[in-house]
Design an enzyme around this catalytic site. Sequence first.
Site: not given
Ligand code: GRF
Length: 210
Positions: A107, A142
């Site tokens: 996250h 969540v």
């Molecule tokens: C990342 O910042 C992740 O932490 C969040 O959504 C983004 C996804 O990026 N949950 P990616 O698809 O891994 O490039």
Amino acid sequence: MRLGIQISGRGSNMQALVQACSAADFPAEVALVLSNDPGAAGLAWAAGKGIATAAISHKGMDREAHERLMDAALVEAGVDLVCNAGYMRVLTPWFVEKWRDRLINIHPSLLPSFPGLNTHARALAEGVRWHGCTVHYVRAPVDEGPIIAQATVPVAAGDTPETLSDRVLTAEHRLYPIALRLVAEGKAPVVNERVEIPAGALPESLCHPG
Ligand code: GRF
């Protein structure tokens, strides 16, 4: 340890995990990359690397019915640990309990601050000086669950949500493989809903952020 990586989009964190797993001494391998969105860019990238992929659209079915299909694909692939990496669906208690302590997420904030969406804009609006990312075991609420590892980044003068997001994303790509290694090596057990990391198991670089 066999991984199932769940994505919904570009999949840059998935790519970081795939790259980490390609090292000979890494204690995990990617068994399956799966997405709820058949058009997810990350799926094509993984398929191009010869990794097994599955697209299971959630459209036109209820949440649990979709998750039962995702779960069946994970079980079929012999997955031991599910890694959510930009997986944008809220999981039901059924799925979370089925994979309890075998399901982790990244996250883009220092939880418990800023759960949910738009974390970078909200961090800027609050004027925090430090921001970052968290890898945690998934629980039904969540963005809650025992924290495995976190990395911080400074907030710079003049940051926009985009510049801050870029800085956090770089930290995410570093943090997720470190947290995954801890889990795969059995060094991140959940004890009374907290993760107990043995002394010395966290890399020095994470102990002295910034
Ligand atoms: C990342 O910042 C992740 O932490 C969040 O959504 C983004 C996804 O990026 N949950 P990616 O698809 O891994 O490039």
